[in-house]
Design a protein around this motif. Structure first.
Motif, PDB file in Angstrom:
ATOM      1  N   ASP A 172      -9.209 -18.890  24.087  1.00 21.92           N
ATOM      2  CA  ASP A 172      -9.658 -19.193  22.730  1.00 21.92           C
ATOM      3  C   ASP A 172     -10.684 -20.321  22.717  1.00 21.92           C
ATOM      4  O   ASP A 172     -11.644 -20.286  21.950  1.00 21.92           O
ATOM      5  CB  ASP A 172      -8.466 -19.573  21.837  1.00 21.92           C
ATOM      6  N   GLU A 229     -23.547  -2.378  25.666  1.00 16.43           N
ATOM      7  CA  GLU A 229     -24.550  -2.566  24.626  1.00 16.43           C
ATOM      8  C   GLU A 229     -24.494  -3.982  24.050  1.00 16.43           C
ATOM      9  O   GLU A 229     -25.523  -4.587  23.743  1.00 16.43           O
ATOM     10  CB  GLU A 229     -24.351  -1.541  23.522  1.00 16.43           C
ATOM     11  N   GLN A 275     -28.843 -14.463  14.223  1.00 16.55           N
ATOM     12  CA  GLN A 275     -28.812 -13.126  14.829  1.00 16.55           C
ATOM     13  C   GLN A 275     -28.096 -13.134  16.168  1.00 16.55           C
ATOM     14  O   GLN A 275     -27.566 -12.122  16.600  1.00 16.55           O
ATOM     15  CB  GLN A 275     -30.229 -12.602  15.013  1.00 16.55           C
ATOM     16  N   GLU A 278     -23.906 -13.417  15.372  1.00 15.73           N
ATOM     17  CA  GLU A 278     -23.124 -12.213  15.024  1.00 15.73           C
ATOM     18  C   GLU A 278     -22.594 -11.518  16.278  1.00 15.73           C
ATOM     19  O   GLU A 278     -21.392 -11.336  16.410  1.00 15.73           O
ATOM     20  CB  GLU A 278     -23.956 -11.266  14.160  1.00 15.73           C
ATOM     21  N   PRO A 279     -23.461 -11.097  17.210  1.00 16.04           N
ATOM     22  CA  PRO A 279     -22.915 -10.452  18.415  1.00 16.04           C
ATOM     23  C   PRO A 279     -22.076 -11.398  19.275  1.00 16.04           C
ATOM     24  O   PRO A 279     -21.097 -10.976  19.888  1.00 16.04           O
ATOM     25  CB  PRO A 279     -24.160  -9.964  19.176  1.00 16.04           C
ATOM     26  N   SER A 281     -20.027 -13.543  18.310  1.00 16.09           N
ATOM     27  CA  SER A 281     -18.677 -13.629  17.767  1.00 16.09           C
ATOM     28  C   SER A 281     -17.827 -12.426  18.175  1.00 16.09           C
ATOM     29  O   SER A 281     -16.634 -12.391  17.931  1.00 16.09           O
ATOM     30  CB  SER A 281     -18.720 -13.755  16.239  1.00 16.09           C
ATOM     31  N   GLN A 282     -18.469 -11.424  18.781  1.00 16.96           N
ATOM     32  CA  GLN A 282     -17.731 -10.226  19.204  1.00 16.96           C
ATOM     33  C   GLN A 282     -17.188 -10.339  20.625  1.00 16.96           C
ATOM     34  O   GLN A 282     -16.563  -9.401  21.125  1.00 16.96           O
ATOM     35  CB  GLN A 282     -18.651  -8.993  19.107  1.00 16.96           C
ATOM     36  N   GLY A 284     -14.790 -11.692  21.770  1.00 15.37           N
ATOM     37  CA  GLY A 284     -13.338 -11.576  21.799  1.00 15.37           C
ATOM     38  C   GLY A 284     -12.828 -10.166  22.075  1.00 15.37           C
ATOM     39  O   GLY A 284     -11.630  -9.976  22.311  1.00 15.37           O
ATOM     40  N   ILE A 285     -13.712  -9.193  22.078  1.00 15.49           N
ATOM     41  CA  ILE A 285     -13.258  -7.820  22.364  1.00 15.49           C
ATOM     42  C   ILE A 285     -12.661  -7.709  23.762  1.00 15.49           C
ATOM     43  O   ILE A 285     -11.860  -6.828  24.022  1.00 15.49           O
ATOM     44  CB  ILE A 285     -14.403  -6.771  22.230  1.00 15.49           C
ATOM     45  N   LEU A 287     -10.515  -9.497  24.948  1.00  9.04           N
ATOM     46  CA  LEU A 287      -9.109  -9.901  24.913  1.00  9.04           C
ATOM     47  C   LEU A 287      -8.232  -8.809  24.325  1.00  9.04           C
ATOM     48  O   LEU A 287      -7.021  -8.952  24.219  1.00  9.04           O
ATOM     49  CB  LEU A 287      -8.957 -11.187  24.077  1.00  9.04           C
ATOM     50  N   GLU A 288      -8.846  -7.727  23.935  1.00 11.56           N
ATOM     51  CA  GLU A 288      -8.088  -6.638  23.313  1.00 11.56           C
ATOM     52  C   GLU A 288      -7.134  -5.978  24.293  1.00 11.56           C
ATOM     53  O   GLU A 288      -7.534  -5.704  25.425  1.00 11.56           O
ATOM     54  CB  GLU A 288      -9.060  -5.576  22.793  1.00 11.56           C
TER      55      GLU A 288
ATOM     56  N   ASN B 121      -7.310  -6.773  16.714  1.00  9.87           N
ATOM     57  CA  ASN B 121      -7.791  -7.914  17.497  1.00  9.87           C
ATOM     58  C   ASN B 121      -8.153  -9.077  16.573  1.00  9.87           C
ATOM     59  O   ASN B 121      -9.133  -9.018  15.838  1.00  9.87           O
ATOM     60  CB  ASN B 121      -9.015  -7.496  18.320  1.00  9.87           C
ATOM     61  N   ARG B 123      -8.963 -11.969  17.619  1.00 17.09           N
ATOM     62  CA  ARG B 123      -9.834 -12.896  18.343  1.00 17.09           C
ATOM     63  C   ARG B 123     -11.299 -12.704  17.973  1.00 17.09           C
ATOM     64  O   ARG B 123     -12.166 -13.400  18.478  1.00 17.09           O
ATOM     65  CB  ARG B 123      -9.664 -12.700  19.848  1.00 17.09           C
ATOM     66  N   ILE B 124     -11.587 -11.716  17.175  1.00 15.03           N
ATOM     67  CA  ILE B 124     -12.963 -11.521  16.711  1.00 15.03           C
ATOM     68  C   ILE B 124     -12.973 -11.563  15.188  1.00 15.03           C
ATOM     69  O   ILE B 124     -11.946 -11.345  14.552  1.00 15.03           O
ATOM     70  CB  ILE B 124     -13.566 -10.182  17.210  1.00 15.03           C
ATOM     71  N   PRO B 125     -14.144 -11.861  14.600  1.00 13.74           N
ATOM     72  CA  PRO B 125     -14.220 -11.865  13.133  1.00 13.74           C
ATOM     73  C   PRO B 125     -13.961 -10.452  12.604  1.00 13.74           C
ATOM     74  O   PRO B 125     -14.209  -9.481  13.301  1.00 13.74           O
ATOM     75  CB  PRO B 125     -15.668 -12.282  12.855  1.00 13.74           C
ATOM     76  N   SER B 208     -27.476  -7.158  10.978  1.00 19.31           N
ATOM     77  CA  SER B 208     -27.925  -8.399  11.623  1.00 19.31           C
ATOM     78  C   SER B 208     -28.937  -8.105  12.721  1.00 19.31           C
ATOM     79  O   SER B 208     -28.731  -7.224  13.545  1.00 19.31           O
ATOM     80  CB  SER B 208     -26.715  -9.127  12.221  1.00 19.31           C
ATOM     81  N   GLY B 209     -30.033  -8.842  12.684  1.00 17.92           N
ATOM     82  CA  GLY B 209     -31.082  -8.637  13.682  1.00 17.92           C
ATOM     83  C   GLY B 209     -32.058  -7.538  13.300  1.00 17.92           C
ATOM     84  O   GLY B 209     -33.078  -7.360  13.951  1.00 17.92           O
TER      85      GLY B 209
END
Lengths: 288, 419
Positions: A172, A229, A275, A278-279, A281-282, A284-285, A287-288, B121, B123-125, B208-209
């Protein structure tokens, strides 16, 4: 890292190297078993956590050394020398801010702005750290009368350095840390509110981005496995921010004054950071 | 080929390059159909083109699918959040992908659903920002348009309709760059301001972007309990002479474009008009009414008693004076002969930093078959309009709003299919 040789001098036989060796061995033995026997278990980030801890410790080693140098110049009354050392020294702190921040009152003591201190209902006399010396150098154009503040800064930097050796890096902390570093940029660096006297905000900006990028680089293999991606997007967005910052770079790895930026510049920088955020912050995927 | 074979192909991850190749076929004119394209997008991880249907159980819902986009002849809601966007994408293809991604998200929003389902999940927004949780659709309508600058930016100027040009400079315009123009617009209207804002916020975030907000404006409208025309901040009824939203024949004459890729669409003109409330408020009622050419209370034209009673602008009294002063707003607008569908909202955005006056006014929005209809009206108002003393035009933009979307299609498809 450019300071690798220096690091090994500093920490031979120390916690970092020992910790690192242990993990490497442990990983070799355990990993295949983990992969085959428990494919659905909590994702193992041991390697990544160790790598990040090592990075943070390196930064803190360097921060302490550069702060020592800055304080020496400051106390010798070398105003120009201290000014030149100020922003580069701070970059080590800004890069590893997720770690440095985890020690409650040390962060404000080292990095507090007058506005932050006042917000807490404290008086100017309680203001310490880098920004107070920034005020002395750029606003007062003196070092006289600030010697004890300089001594205190060095003492605080040493204390931080000692505490960081014990810090436990969690997934975290890494995930949130990367986004927090960008948030730092979005809320204070991009507005020029971090370095209101020296206007060296772009140094902090760059260091925050580098700190986030380091976390991304460490997590890259895990991210690649999960979402190629996303990795491509992050590469592209980091590059966009770096390219924009490079437009404001000067010789010796420095940056122009925040005051020279036009509204168009700050808007473009802010947009590029958003910009990227945003990506980012992803991440964390994994940890799924 | 069987359905299961199709599925396997769809599920296979394909590279971006392959994707462009595949979709390039569509552009070259070989119909691959909506479902085929959906497969491509799904493999990209977009999840679009699994068309989302208009919910039949959602409360207070406006339908997305139909001959025209929502938010044009949809009964006027009480709130608007209008956003003018710049595109960051550089090709028609990327913009097409964006509208394909947006389309099902728009339907979900208009159904009052989360824009993206929650995942486990933490852990992500979250995919949806969440502030519309627990609120219904609130008659949300979402209207998309494209501005003149878009076509040059994407190198598709040949597709720009001749009518789609920036509005000319009008007398007394004080346009500010920060409220003017835009490559795209999203007009979100709802009976709940948070629902309208949530829609724009989440659509922009999902892009975004690819896009950035250039300017935006929130606005409100209030309706008397018994219904009727809303009043603007000058307290006069606004929109009295609109064509009836049920009169298809009239709407075809005034609102709907009948040719090219925009057929079934309409041109949106947005003007941010500051209203100088302080000076208005010290103007006598008699002068206020002479400024409009209507009575404030009833909304009736001078010489009439009812709001919707028709009037003759040329009518004169015994002394040979115009019944409706020839410098009045309504007189000049009517004399232009041009008609538009007005769909404006008031705004109050704090105080002007330089004067301390209310930063308030009208987000004027009108729809017309040709922006020239608006230009004709505005030119007729010209320097004569007594209203000029009380207002300043601060922002301006014109957008071509796509025709409606049929299920299986997506926003702007006709534009993207045009060669």
């Amino acid at each position: 890292m450019k300071n690798k040789s220096l690091l090994s001098v500093l920490v031979v036989g120390g916690i970092i190297m020992t910790g690192c060796g242990n993990t490497e061995e442990a990983k070799k033995e355990e990993k295949p078993a983990t992969e085959q026997a428990q494919p659905t278990a909590e994702v193992d980030l041991t390697t990544e956590l160790t790598a990040y801890q090592q990075f943070a410790l390196e930064q803190m080693d360097q921060f302490l050394m550069e702060t020592e140098n800055f304080v020496k110049l400051f106390k010798a009354g070398d105003i120009e020398g201290a000014k030149a050392a100020y922003a580069p020294a701070r970059m080590y702190f800004e890069r590893s801010e997720p770690i440095a921040e985890s020690f409650g009152d040390l962060d404000p003591r080292i990095d507090g702005r007058l506005a932050d201190i006042q917000e807490e209902g404290k008086g100017e006399e309680e203001w310490t750290g880098y920004h107070k010396l920034e005020y002395a150098l750029w606003e007062e154009n003196t070092t006289a009368g600030y010697e004890t503040v300089a001594d205190q800064l060095l003492a605080d930097a040493k204390e931080l350095h000692a505490l960081v050796q014990t810090v436990e890096v969690t997934p975290d902390l890494m995930m949130t840390g990367a986004v927090d570093l960008l948030n730092e940029v979005s809320t204070s660096k991009i507005t020029g509110e971090e370095e209101i006297y020296s206007h060296t905000d772009l140094y902090d900006f760059k260091a925050n981005i580098e700190g986030a990028e380091k976390i991304f680089e460490i997590l890259r293999p895990k991210l690649e496995a999960k979402d190629k991606e996303l990795v491509a997007t992050l590469d592209e967005k980091f590059k966009a921010v770096d390219d924009l910052l490079a437009q404001h770079a000067i010789a010796d790895g420095g940056y122009i004054s925040y005051e020279e930026l036009t509204e168009e510049h700050t808007k473009a920088l802010a947009a590029a950071v958003n910009q990227l955020g945003e990506p980012l912050s992803q991440m964390g995927i994994i940890l799924e | 080929m069987t359905a299961s074979n199709d599925e396997k192909w769809i599920d296979k991850k394909i590279s971006r390059r392959d994707m462009l190749k595949l979709s390039g076929i569509g552009v070259a004119g070989v119909a691959i159909g909506a479902s085929g394209f959906g497969g491509v997008m799904k493999a990209m991880g977009y999840g679009v083109f699994e068309p989302v249907a208009d919910s039949i159980t959602a409360r207070n819902k406006v339908d997305f699918y139909g001959a025209h986009q929502s938010g044009i002849i949809t009964p006027v809601q009480t709130h608007i959040y209008f956003a003018s966007l710049n595109v960051l994408v550089t090709s028609k293809k990327e913009l097409q992908e964006l509208f394909q991604k947006w389309t099902p998200l728009v339907v979900r929003l208009m159904n009052g659903e989360l824009i993206v389902d929650l995942t486990t999940n933490t852990r992500i927004p979250t995919g949806d920002t969440g502030e519309a949780e627990g609120l219904d659709a609130a008659y949300l309508s979402i209207t998309f348009g494209v501005g003149p600058s878009l076509f040059d930016k994407l190198g598709i100027s040949h597709l720009k309709p001749a009518e789609l040009v920036d509005l000319p400079h009008f007398p007394k315009d004080q346009l500010q760059k920060e409220f003017t123009g835009g490559d795209l617009c999203i007009q979100a209207c709802a009976d709940d301001p948070q629902v309208a804002f949530h829609a724009v916020r989440n659509l922009v975030r999902a892009a975004s972007g690819k896009v950035e907000i250039k300017w935006s404006q929130a606005g409100f409208n209030s309706f008397p309990a018994g219904g009727g025309t809303p009043r603007n901040l000058f307290a006069f009824k606004d929109g009295t002479v609109n064509p009836a939203i049920t009169d298809d024949k009239d709407l075809n004459k005034v609102v709907w474009v009948d040719k090219g890729w925009l057929k079934g669409g309409s041109y949106l003109v947005a003007r941010k008009i500051q209203m100088h409330l302080e000076t208005w408020d010290r103007t006598s009622l008699k002068d206020q009414e002479a400024t409009f050419g209507r009575y404030r209370d009833s909304g009736a034209a001078f010489g009439k008693t009812k709001e919707f009673e028709d009037f003759d602008v040329e009518a004169k009294d015994d002394k040979g004076e115009y019944v409706m002063p020839d410098t009045s707003h309504v007189h000049l607008a009517r004399k232009s002969g041009a008609r538009i569908l007005r769909r404006s909202y008031s705004y109050a955005s704090g105080v002007m930093s330089n004067t301390g006056a209310h930063d308030a006014g009208l987000l004027f929005v009108s729809f017309q078959k040709d922006p020239a209809q608006f230009t004709t009206v505005q030119n007729s108002l010209g320097r004569m309009d007594k209203m000029n003393e009380y207002i300043t035009h601060r922002g301006s933009a014109v957008f071509a709003c796509f025709p409606g979307v049929q299920k299986g299609s997506y926003l702007g498809e006709a534009l993207f299919n045009a060669l």
